[in-house]
Write an enzyme that holds these catalytic residues in place. Structure first.
Site, PDB file in Angstrom:
ATOM      1  N   GLU A 124       1.708  -0.562  -5.076  1.00 39.99           N
ATOM      2  CA  GLU A 124       0.722   0.468  -5.364  1.00 39.99           C
ATOM      3  C   GLU A 124       1.493   1.782  -5.375  1.00 39.99           C
ATOM      4  OE1 GLU A 124      -3.247   2.752  -3.746  1.00 39.99           O
ATOM      5  OE2 GLU A 124      -1.528   2.416  -2.474  1.00 39.99           O
ATOM      6  N   ASP A 160       0.831  -1.197   0.000  1.00 41.72           N
ATOM      7  CA  ASP A 160       0.000   0.000   0.000  1.00 41.72           C
ATOM      8  C   ASP A 160       0.875   1.260   0.000  1.00 41.72           C
ATOM      9  OD1 ASP A 160      -2.837   0.924   0.466  1.00 41.72           O
ATOM     10  OD2 ASP A 160      -1.913   1.871   2.199  1.00 41.72           O
TER      11      ASP A 160
HETATM   12  C1  GLC Z   1      -4.229   2.954  -0.566  1.00 42.45           C
HETATM   13  C2  GLC Z   1      -5.442   2.072  -0.438  1.00 42.45           C
HETATM   14  C3  GLC Z   1      -6.599   2.925  -0.024  1.00 42.45           C
HETATM   15  C4  GLC Z   1      -6.276   3.533   1.317  1.00 42.45           C
HETATM   16  C5  GLC Z   1      -4.971   4.307   1.270  1.00 42.45           C
HETATM   17  C6  GLC Z   1      -4.462   4.615   2.639  1.00 42.45           C
HETATM   18  O1  GLC Z   1      -4.348   3.841  -1.581  1.00 42.45           O
HETATM   19  O2  GLC Z   1      -5.659   1.396  -1.640  1.00 42.45           O
HETATM   20  O3  GLC Z   1      -7.797   2.221   0.014  1.00 42.45           O
HETATM   21  O4  GLC Z   1      -7.305   4.392   1.717  1.00 42.45           O
HETATM   22  O5  GLC Z   1      -3.951   3.575   0.645  1.00 42.45           O
HETATM   23  O6  GLC Z   1      -3.988   3.445   3.253  1.00 42.45           O
END
Ligand code: GLC
Length: 550
Positions: free
Chosen positions: A272, A207
């Site tokens: 991500e 994440d």
């Molecule tokens: C990422 C996750 C999202 C979350 C954010 C903070 O983007 O995919 O859902 O709110 O991180 O952890």
């Protein structure tokens, strides 16, 4: 000799809250997932990625983790987790879990200890505490804004009751950012990685993998334009954000990769990382870093042939330059579902979401036709593809959620100005005639399901050859049978405006992104995303076809 399964895998994202609820409390759970793995095996995916199910006060749907090495009672127990992994592995499905290293929950023991400890203590040094500006420290240490809206700093009250320091949270105030320059933080995450690797997970989706290192001195920064909240559009920024995509993040991933490589069985890391352009994203998947990075440039491309052709070429080139596969994705738990998004007629920055007052919502039938065509295009591309639960049912975004049902912190932090992401998180329909459409044994669902969900239920789609579920099953089977994920593209095959056509191995793919029909090339039709008029040899608008190459 390795299989490098991740180069070609079709990976299905499970959002545990909304997938299947075994105990009837309205919240999905691990036992629900285990009970539904047969349906995923039937769909034909290679791996599942689970969004967080860890101990959490659920202020950001579990992306606020209070204990990284336990299961939240909402979702079950570690024993339920082990049973789920065992069942998945028995079915040949690999299991990827979410790792949230940028921030913890404010209920994490470390943060609670930091609040109780004095300024300058080792406990505070695990997070980013700073003195405020202004005469009495009453102003935040800098001008950064939270991704969810409002300031990225919150002031604490010290143990003696006086207003004290501020802590940084790039997301909600319940999600304090760790200080990744602190070796103790690094060691703790090595322990967390080992904990899950020892339990048999096949990898981690990381994440906010572009956010963990902040620029020295935490300088003020003003974004040029609202290009989406997660840093996509950084190209447009004259001065890059002092917290997205800094070079220092990469040494963390090199360290993790070395740790993963000590385990047997090709465990993977998937980033991500909302950065651009694509060659920058590819830095996350250099040979000694992660295995995959989400291709958000692809997700954000409109349904338009030349833009698609460009992003496909750019993706393959950028990732190949570092020896990595490209990935492809159209939907996830943070974006408007592609069956709705591809029909929007107005710009909609990531994270803003759609609701009853959103202009330019477009026609749902067009959205679904485009979504099916877009998926048929995506699953013909070489590389690894991510699917988000419910897209195989053709689910649209739920637009008319009542204001008081909404739960995304984005909604609260912007006073309802941005709807946020609840509309893509509504619990899945499994059985048209059952309570909660078979999501669970009762009619409870943590977000209300619309009445129209009955027509999307899995049981009514299963035996209907024209259903979206049947299309996904056929696409995944043919993708595997023709080796498309390990193939390569040859194109263009002729130049027709609004048409994208290429050859991948023995399959020719033609996508008509326009609204008018075009001539359907000769050849045996393997698959089509919608009805074809074969008698008049026409490929209708918003339709993709796979043909056997001559
Ligand atoms: C990422 C996750 C999202 C979350 C954010 C903070 O983007 O995919 O859902 O709110 O991180 O952890």
């Amino acid at each position: 000799m390795t299989s490098e399964w991740w180069r070609t895998a079709a990976i299905y994202q499970i959002y545990p809250r909304s997938f299947a609820d075994a105990n009837g409390d309205g919240m999905g759970d691990l036992a629900g997932i285990t009970a539904r793995l047969a349906d995923l095996a039937e769909l034909g995916i290679d791996a599942i990625w689970l969004s967080p199910f860890f101990t959490s006060p659920q202020k950001d749907a579990g992306y606020d983790v209070a204990d990284y090495c336990d299961v939240d009672p909402l979702f079950g127990t570690l024993t339920d987790f082990d049973a789920m992994v065992e069942e998945a592995h028995a079915r040949g499905i690999r299991v990827i879990v979410d790792l949230v290293p940028n921030h913890s929950s404010d209920q994490h023991d470390w943060f609670q200890a930091a609040l109780a400890a004095p300024v300058g203590s080792a406990e505070r040094a695990r997070y980013l505490f700073r003195d405020g500006r202004g005469e009495n420290g009453e102003l935040p240490p800098n001008n950064w804004e939270s991704v969810f809206g409002g300031p990225a700093w919150t002031r604490v009250t010290e143990a003696d009751g006086t207003p004290g320091q501020w802590y940084l949270h790039l997301f909600d105030s319940s999600q304090p950012d760790f200080d990744w320059t602190n070796e103790e933080v690094r060691e703790e995450f090595r322990r967390i990685l080992r904990f899950w690797l020892d339990r048999g997970v096949d990898g981690f989706r990381v994440d906010v993998a572009h956010g963990m290192i902040k620029a020295d001195g935490l300088p003020d920064w003003s974004p040029a334009a609202d290009a989406g909240s997660m840093g996509g559009g950084a190209e447009a920024e004259a001065v890059p954000a002092p917290y997205w995509g800094l070079d220092g993040v990469h040494e963390i991933y090199r360290d993790w990769r070395a740790l993963l490589d000590t385990y047997p069985g090709e465990r993977i890391l998937a980033a991500e990382a909302w950065v651009d352009p694509l060659p920058r994203v590819a830095q996350w998947v250099r040979p000694d870093e992660m295995h995959q990075a989400f291709n958000f440039a692809y997700l954000e491309t409109p349904w338009q042939s030349d833009a698609l052709r460009r992003v496909i070429d750019d993706s393959i080139a950028a990732f190949a330059a570092v020896g990595a596969p490209s990935t492809w994705v159209l939907s996830n738990h943070d974006v408007v579902r592609h069956a709705t998004r591809l029909a929007l007629t107005e710009p909609n920055p990531q994270g803003h979401g759609v609701g009853p007052r959103t202009p330019g919502l477009g026609d749902p039938a067009t959205g679904l036709r485009r979504a099916r065509a877009a998926t048929a295009l995506m699953l013909a591309l070489p590389g690894s593809a991510y699917l988000y639960q419910g897209e195989e049912l053709g689910l649209p975004e739920v637009i008319d959620l009542q204001d008081d049902a909404r739960q995304d912190p984005t909604w609260f932090r912007t006073n309802g100005e941005r709807y946020g992401r609840d509309g893509c998180r509504v619990p899945l329909p499994w059985t048209a005639s059952a309570p909660s459409y078979g999501f669970g044994p009762t009619d409870a669902a943590w977000l209300p399901q619309p009445a129209s969900w009955a027509s999307f239920a899995r049981d009514v789609q299963r035996d209907d050859p024209a259903s979206t579920l049947s299309l996904y099953r056929s696409l995944l089977a043919a993708r595997r049978a023709h080796g498309l994920a390990s193939g390569s593209l040859e194109w263009p095959l002729g130049e027709t405006p609004e048409v994208l056509s290429f050859r991948n191995g023995d399959v020719v793919v033609v996508a008509n992104t326009g609204s008018a029909p075009v001539a359907l090339p000769a050849g045996e039709v393997l698959l089509a995303s919608g009805p074809l008029d074969e008698a008049s040899a026409q490929l209708p608008g918003d339709t993709t076809v796979w043909l056997r190459a001559a």
